[in-house]
Scaffold this active site. Structure first.
Site, PDB file in Angstrom:
ATOM      1  N   GLN A   1       0.885  -1.298  -0.015  1.00 27.73           N
ATOM      2  CA  GLN A   1       0.055  -0.085  -0.004  1.00 27.73           C
ATOM      3  C   GLN A   1       0.945   1.171  -0.019  1.00 27.73           C
ATOM      4  O   GLN A   1       0.568   2.225   0.639  1.00 27.73           O
ATOM      5  CB  GLN A   1      -0.971  -0.001   1.214  1.00 27.73           C
ATOM      6  CG  GLN A   1      -1.863  -1.117   1.193  1.00 27.73           C
ATOM      7  CD  GLN A   1      -2.982  -1.320   2.482  1.00 27.73           C
ATOM      8  OE1 GLN A   1      -2.671  -0.208   3.038  1.00 27.73           O
ATOM      9  NE2 GLN A   1      -3.622  -2.132   2.613  1.00 27.73           N
ATOM     10  N   CYS A   2       1.899   1.276  -0.780  1.00 24.80           N
ATOM     11  CA  CYS A   2       2.950   2.384  -0.821  1.00 24.80           C
ATOM     12  C   CYS A   2       2.698   3.120  -1.995  1.00 24.80           C
ATOM     13  O   CYS A   2       2.477   2.370  -3.112  1.00 24.80           O
ATOM     14  CB  CYS A   2       4.352   1.917  -0.464  1.00 24.80           C
ATOM     15  SG  CYS A   2       5.513   2.914  -0.355  1.00 24.80           S
ATOM     16  N   GLY A   3       3.312   4.257  -2.064  1.00 22.72           N
ATOM     17  CA  GLY A   3       3.257   5.038  -3.410  1.00 22.72           C
ATOM     18  C   GLY A   3       4.424   4.280  -4.340  1.00 22.72           C
ATOM     19  O   GLY A   3       4.221   4.588  -5.584  1.00 22.72           O
TER      20      GLY A   3
END
Length: 201
Positions: free
Chosen positions: A71-73
């Protein structure tokens, strides 16, 4: 105060000290394992499938170890990691993904959820560890060793930090989160470690 009450008070007071001692010994054992290691082949992760994932099984190959998050950029870097794996695995590169919830709580899922996410969204088929602590006092021994070997600046500061291990098990380089897996910098470093052609089977 009755004898029973006094005993209970003393026993309860002793619990924090006992727990501290246990965690101290565990931390010391982890630190000793890291400090006594001579190369990456000394370390074993827990695989995402629940089985041991010893780096020694990749002896003689280059290994790119990357702490990942769903769920990271920077999660789209999975695409580049898979591309590297597909491009160089026949010549001796192994990509090892190490999911971690250390930074921003961006890997909250279970092993099954992480595995499904990677397969469905990025068709990941390179080796993956189970969720692992990669920073701080509780870091996996590999990460303690890597930071000792390469220095303070080489510690992971966020998701998708990359360590490159040579075919001899020695750390060769590291690349920050911002460095795209398919960048010239990463590819050139990998190319230097691999034979020009895939070994004959």
């Amino acid at each position: 105060m009755t004898v029973r009450t006094r005993f209970r008070t003393v026993a309860l007071a002793a619990i924090p000290a006992a727990l501290a001692a246990v965690f101290s010994v565990t931390g010391a054992t982890s630190a000793m394992a890291a400090s006594s290691a001579t190369n990456a082949y000394s370390f074993t992760f827990q695989g995402i499938d629940g089985q041991p994932l010893p780096l020694s099984q990749f002896a003689g190959k280059a290994i790119l170890v990357v702490n990942t998050a769903s769920q990271c950029g920077f999660t789209p870097q999975y695409k580049g990691l898979q591309a590297l794996w597909q491009s160089y695995r026949d010549r001796g590169l192994v990509v090892v993904g190490v999911p971690s919830d250390d930074f921003g709580g961006q890997e909250p899922g279970s092993a099954t959820q992480i595995k499904d996410f990677c397969e469905v969204n990025y068709r990941i088929d390179f080796p993956m560890a189970d969720k692992t602590v990669v920073s701080g006092d509780g870091a996996h021994p590999f990460y303690r060793w890597a930071s000792d070997e390469m220095g303070f600046l080489a510690k992971p500061r966020w998701n998708f930090h990359k360590y490159l291990v040579g075919p001899d098990g020695k750390l060769v380089s590291w690349f920050s989160t911002m460095t795209d897996p398919e960048s010239d910098k990463v590819r050139e470093a990998i190319e230097k470690l691999l034979p020009e052609k895939a070994p004959k089977s």
